[in-house]
Design a protein around this motif. Structure first.
Motif, short mmCIF file in Angstrom:
data_model
loop_
_atom_site.label_atom_id
_atom_site.label_comp_id
_atom_site.label_asym_id
_atom_site.label_seq_id
_atom_site.Cartn_x
_atom_site.Cartn_y
_atom_site.Cartn_z
N THR A 1 -2.15 -2.55 3.40
CA THR A 1 -1.24 -3.71 3.31
C THR A 1 -1.99 -5.00 3.61
OG1 THR A 1 0.55 -2.28 4.12
CG2 THR A 1 0.94 -4.65 4.18
N ASN B 1 5.34 -3.21 4.66
CA ASN B 1 4.79 -1.90 4.97
C ASN B 1 5.75 -1.08 5.81
OD1 ASN B 1 2.52 -0.02 4.89
ND2 ASN B 1 2.53 -0.28 7.11
N SER C 1 -1.67 4.13 1.91
CA SER C 1 -1.76 3.69 3.30
C SER C 1 -3.10 4.09 3.90
CB SER C 1 -0.61 4.29 4.12
OG SER C 1 0.62 3.75 3.69
N GLU D 1 1.08 6.21 -3.00
CA GLU D 1 0.86 5.68 -1.65
C GLU D 1 -0.63 5.59 -1.32
OE1 GLU D 1 3.03 7.20 1.72
OE2 GLU D 1 1.75 6.00 3.05
N ASP E 1 0.82 -1.22 0.00
CA ASP E 1 0.00 0.00 0.00
C ASP E 1 0.85 1.27 0.00
OD1 ASP E 1 0.82 0.46 2.63
OD2 ASP E 1 -1.19 0.51 3.46
N ASP E 2 2.16 1.11 0.05
CA ASP E 2 3.05 2.27 0.04
C ASP E 2 3.41 2.72 -1.38
OD1 ASP E 2 3.08 2.32 2.82
OD2 ASP E 2 4.79 0.97 2.93
MN MN Z 1 1.61 1.79 4.18
#
Ligand code: MN
Length: 262
Positions: A110, A96, A42, A40, A11-12
């Motif tokens: 993530t 992550n 997050s 990103e 997720d980054d």
């Molecule tokens: Mn993240």
């Protein structure tokens, strides 16, 4: 024996260092295809982009970027006609930047990327590293865990979602854990912009844990990495008597009960 096939996401974003470290470590023993968000994502949780088109961009050998969420990426990878050579044996998401402990798993992109894999019938592992932790050590541990998941997955068993958290500093070992309780100093920070209009920031920076033995938060605090199995079925059997009682009363409806003469 054929090399396992692993789908990697995070997720980054496609440029994240944690993603590169994870890919490099997994490529030592597996055929890896990466499909990760363009930017990103997050705390995007399990969002799917259903109201707009998605763009897929080639970002290298067996690497793809999607301008969407982590769950979009895994969805696209598993359903696209040519992205993957075959159905993967494992989905690994991470590494992550920052831990995903306790209630973090609801918000984490993530974990959501991994969860999307499990929802589609593939074992999945989310990997998260505390700020300041050693990325190469985390990747090496993720590899050992991934190899064991692959090994146990060869015999028929329900597909399983796991969350691996690695603390900063010297890692004393790896424990199987439950989810702890993570207490954020929640806040809405109200501010005023130069034009006199109000804006706000949500989410406080301070977090503390209730000390409960056997949890991921307790493991992290004592320097251990934690492996937490997560369920896909959120149904809470303990709440069933209460739901039954509420349903019995609520289905009569307030308007109707008032009209009925007693
Ligand atoms: Mn993240």
């Amino acid at each position: 024996m054929a090399r396992p096939s692993i789908l990697v996401s995070n997720d980054d974003g496609i440029h994240a260092e944690g993603l590169h470290a994870l890919e490099a470590a997994l490529r030592e023993f597996a055929d890896v295809v990466t499909v990760a968000p363009e930017s990103e994502q997050s705390a995007a949780s399990h969002a799917l982009s259903l109201a707009r088109p998605l763009r897929l961009r080639r970002a290298g050998e067996n690497r793809w970027a999607v301008d969407g969420t982590p769950a979009d990426c895994v969805y696209v990878a598993l359903h696209h006609p040519t992205l993957l050579p075959r159905k993967p044996d494992l989905v690994v998401s991470g590494i992550n930047h920052g831990p995903n402990l306790g209630s973090d798993v609801f918000y984490s992109g993530t974990v959501a990327a991994a969860r999307e894999g499990t929802l589609r019938g593939v074992d999945a592992l989310a990997v998260s590293l505390a700020q300041g932790g050693k990325r190469d050590e985390a990747a090496a541990l993720a590899v050992r865990v991934a190899q064991q998941i692959l090994k146990t997955g060869k015999t028929p068993r329900p597909r399983q979602l796991f969350s691996l958290n690695i603390p900063a500093g010297t890692v004393r070992g790896l424990r199987a854990t439950s989810l702890g309780v993570r207490l954020y100093e929640d806040l809405v920070d109200l501010r005023t912009d130069p034009r006199g209009r109000q804006y706000l920031w949500i989410g406080g920076p301070v977090v503390s844990h209730t000390a409960v033995e056997g949890t991921d938060t307790a493991a992290q605090e004592s320097g251990y990495a934690s492996l937490t199995p997560l369920s896909i079925d959120l149904y809470a059997p303990n709440g069933s008597p209460l739901a039954t009682a509420i349903a019995r009363t609520a289905r009569r409806g307030p308007t109707r009960t008032r009209r009925i003469a007693r």
